[in-house]
Design an enzyme around this catalytic site. Structure first.
Site: not given
Length: 848
Positions: A120, A255-256, A288-289, A292
């Site tokens: 990203e 966040e893959n 947070h991740e 996602h």
């Protein structure tokens, strides 16, 4: 080479081809990695047609085929084009890349012998040829070949053998969510059972020697998964969830899908090496991740202009989670402090842009506080306006309607209109209009009726000279002379430039508590006597506004000291004493209430009021007030220092962390009074990093920390994350007159690895945060930063570009400083082969 051209939201076109399936094979080699791709394409009936256009940068094409027939693509700027059938077809290609030479840390690169990726926003095009845009989504199957013991990618493992592993991600995703990691790693493992009874294997992968520092990250992950089920009804959707800690990383985390890659500072923690703040950040960023997975992965953004859709919503969700885990009041104050320090500053300068930008040259430059934190504030206002039930209905509809989609802000707002019946046409301006609204208020009282009159105005920002009124939810409560709440929190909805609201049936003129919970991201101005401010500090039932009252008293005192040479306010000193002694209040709240505004905050307030701020004067004045508070409250501070000692084993929970925060606040205020004696004792006896680092910070801020600093280095010189703290403390807390000299010296230190983003940000970013030191009158701070930006830009343009924001406030200072900064900006701009990342940032700043 042609000048990079901006990309515009208005010019969006859907992709010419869609991807049905992706197969990738990696043959890993530090200098000569081979990537073979097999991609099933189909023409997009809604697309513009034309040849197949694939993005690719720094790739050596070995061969390419369409449906088995060799083809020779034509090169274009940033990729290739090739004629393609108007029916479904298969593209195959093999490319060679050089991970070891990839110092930009985008695409596939090496970090201390480990292969890892960051895709990203547009890093996948550095791995293989592909339509690298978020609205092209497909399932991926990945085979990795290499001698490394651990080979990871997205999704679920489907096979492994000697020197290879295969992964399959069944959920369609854009290329920016692709991930690969290979190296010598050890797993800290656990298992989570979802609400529907599925078992999910959890692994946090770290380097050998770090495995005892992943306990808290795992605990935070499990709590995040449970919370997302309970609050949003979102279950995890794969059989395994992997996190990898990486030392060289431009961002905080990524966040893959199924394979989150984290900056190691946001995973690794132990009581001896991490502070309470570190534990809190790990908890929030892990959450947070993970969040996602639904708000970013299952539903992604159509194009990068919609970045705020996934980031603003996910920041809001992680703020909710952190409030539930800790204290909503303290979390809200923390969030607003960060918003004002970063986003309000951004909105007030040449880098101002809407939450959804209209154009960009380099998308990496728009991973900003406006997109993230202001984007979250917009979500919070929307929730306030539609209510908790309306918000829940809208989110359920959003997940049901757009699962698997690449969505837009229009899609997001439409689900709220459909779920609640509200017209959000005016509210949408929050996404398109830059700048922070200034809200002024006046009041009157007559015959039992109290009237509040508000006026909103937003200053011009780059490209937007004229502003329309915003929808503002203004939470208000009214207190009587005895401190009782005569009108509980009521949300006033302001839609006009000027608007009045009345409250009837009151026995006496009330004291208003306005903008409770900071219900809208605005700058509130109200002429208010100190007696009313003190009344709110003593009696307001809204913790945010109680804190805000104390902050106003402190800031008013500091501004009077700077502009008029006034003495520290006795009323302020007494009010702070009452806060310190208020044992009924949360210690974490009391610590925040006793904190002083930052030097940058004071400078911005002076500039807004029409003054030209002098960083040296601000620095001296703030130190004078700190010393005055310490002298006035010395007995109470010593009592607090003892009373807030936390017995027993260390715990990072909110209760113990709050006590340590208040204890260290008391210590900081005592240090100018006792010359550092108490701080030296705390430093010597500390059994955790929070108190050891806090005591060292207090000593350094008073210029008496050299001996402790050396002791700290000798103790922790082998721990890379603690050494980041060692660098940052020295440059950020150095006395103004020595800050540049100390920073220069540290850049020569053998432990200063300027190619590592964490280390660079610690040392150079620390100086930037030292307002008086960075803005030294001779311009030495500006020259030092410019030298390093010019050096870093060809190696890591993303990190260099983000550090350019240090210059964004240059127009608020005196003519001499502006001239010095202007010269450095010109020098950077004239650097040959400057990256488009840094070139865009410097150009926007110079245009101020």
């Amino acid at each position: 080479m042609s000048e990079p051209q901006p990309i515009f939201l208005a010019e969006y076109q859907p992709p010419a081809y869609l991807v049905q399936d992706v197969h990738l094979t990696f043959q890993l080699d530090p200098k000569h990695t081979r990537v073979t791709s097999r991609i099933a394409f189909t023409p997009n009936p809604d697309g513009p047609g034309g040849p197949l256009s694939l993005d690719g940068i720094g790739l050596k094409l070995i061969w390419a085929r369409i449906d088995g027939t060799p083809v020779e693509p034509m090169p274009r700027d940033g990729g290739i084009t090739v004629a393609a059938p108007d029916t479904p077809f298969v593209w195959e290609a093999e490319v060679e890349i050089d991970p070891a030479a990839n110092t930009a840390l985008e695409g596939l690169y090496m970090s201390r012998g480990m292969y890892c990726t960051q895709c990203e926003a547009e890093g996948f095009r550095k791995i293989t040829y592909y339509p690298d845009r978020p609205d092209v989504m497909a399932p991926f199957t990945v085979r990795i070949k290499g001698p490394q013991p651990i080979l990871l990618s997205n999704g679920n493992p489907t096979g492994a053998g000697d020197g290879w592993a295969e992964w399959h991600d069944p959920w369609p995703k854009p290329a920016y969510l692709f991930a690969l990691v290979a190296g010598d790693l050890i797993a800290h493992s656990d298992q989570f059972t979802t609400a529907s009874g599925r078992a999910v294997d959890l692994n946090i992968w770290v380097r050998p020697g770090d495995q005892d520092k992943a306990d808290y990250a795992m605990d935070a992950l499990i709590r995040s998964m449970r919370w997302d089920e309970e609050v949003y009804g979102r279950e995890y959707d794969l059989d395994v969830f992997n996190i990898v800690a990486v030392d060289d990383f431009n961002m905080g985390a990524m966040e893959n899908k199924g394979l989150n890659i984290f900056n190691s500072k946001y995973v690794l923690a132990s009581p001896e090496t991490a502070t309470d703040r570190d534990f809190e950040l790990i908890e929030g960023i892990i959450a947070h991740e993970y969040f996602h997975n639904w708000t970013g992965n299952r539903i992604t953004c159509r194009d990068w202009f919609q970045l705020c859709l996934k980031e603003g919503l996910t920041v809001f969700r992680d703020q909710q989670f952190s409030g539930d885990m800790r204290s909503h009041a303290v979390k809200r104050i923390d969030d607003v402090l960060a918003l004002r320090a970063r986003q309000f500053r951004e909105d007030a300068g040449p880098l101002a842009h809407p939450v959804r930008p209209e154009s960009f040259i380099e998308i990496n430059n728009f991973y900003t506080s406006t997109v993230y934190e202001k984007g979250a504030e917009v979500i919070g206002m929307l929730k306030t306006l539609v209510g908790d039930e309306g918000y829940a209905r809208a989110l359920d509809l959003y997940f049901d309607r757009h699962d698997g989609d690449a969505a837009t802000i229009e899609d997001w707002l439409q689900v709220f209109e459909d779920a609640t019946g509200r017209d959000l046409t005016q509210f949408k301006r929050w996404y398109s209009q830059a700048g922070t609204p200034h809200l002024t208020v006046s009041d009157s009282f007559e015959d039992g009726t109290y009237t509040l009159t508000f006026r909103q105005e937003t200053a011009p920002t780059p490209g937007q000279p004229d502003k329309a009124p915003q929808v503002l939810p203004i939470a208000v409560g009214l207190l009587n002379d005895n401190g009782a709440e005569v009108v509980p929190t009521t949300v006033l909805e302001m839609t006009e430039t000027e608007q009045s609201f009345t409250f009837d049936g009151l026995a006496s003129r009330p004291v208003p508590s306005i903008l409770r919970g900071f219900s809208a991201p605005v700058i509130l101005t109200r002429e208010m006597p100190d007696s009313d401010t003190g009344h709110l500090l003593a009696h307001d039932t809204d913790p945010f506004n109680r804190w805000e009252a104390g902050r106003k008293l402190t800031k008013d005192t500091l501004i009077a000291m700077v502009t008029d040479g006034a003495a520290p306010s006795a009323a302020l000193l007494d009010a702070l004493g009452r806060v310190l002694r208020d044992d009924s209040a949360d210690p974490a709240f009391r610590a925040l209430a006793l904190g002083l505004p930052s030097e940058d905050d004071i400078a911005q307030s002076l500039f807004t009021a029409g003054h030209t701020p002098d960083p040296t004067t601000i620095h001296t004045t703030r130190r004078k007030l700190l010393a005055a508070i310490g002298a006035h409250l010395e007995p109470d501070l010593r009592t607090t220092l003892d009373a807030m000692t936390v017995p027993g084993p260390y715990s990072p929970d909110a209760a113990d962390a709050g006590k340590r925060a208040l204890r260290l606040t008391a210590l900081r205020l005592l240090t100018p009074v006792d010359g550092g004696e108490a701080a030296k004792a705390v430093f010597k006896n500390a059994d955790n990093m929070t108190e050891q680092l806090g005591a060292l910070a207090a000593l350094l801020a008073e210029g008496v920390g050299d001996a402790a600093l050396d002791t700290f280095y000798q103790q922790w010189k082998s721990d890379r994350l603690v050494m980041d703290k060692w660098f940052a403390l020295q440059t950020s807390l150095a006395l103004a007159e020595t800050a540049v000299e100390i920073t220069n010296s540290l850049t020569q230190h053998p432990d200063f690895d300027w190619k590592n983003p964490n280390r660079f940000r610690s040392a150079i970013g620390g100086l930037v945060s030292n307002t008086a030191g960075f803005h030294a009158p001779d311009g030495a701070g500006y020259r030092l930063l410019a030298d390093w930006l010019i050096r870093l830009d060809p190696v890591n343009p993303q990190t260099a570009a983000r550090m350019c924001a240090a210059f964004e406030t240059w127009r608020r200072y005196d003519a001499d400083r502006q001239s010095l900064i202007g010269a450095e900006l010109a020098r950077i701009a004239q650097t040959p082969d400057l990256s488009r990342d840094t070139s865009e940032m410097i150009g926007r700043i110079r245009d101020a």
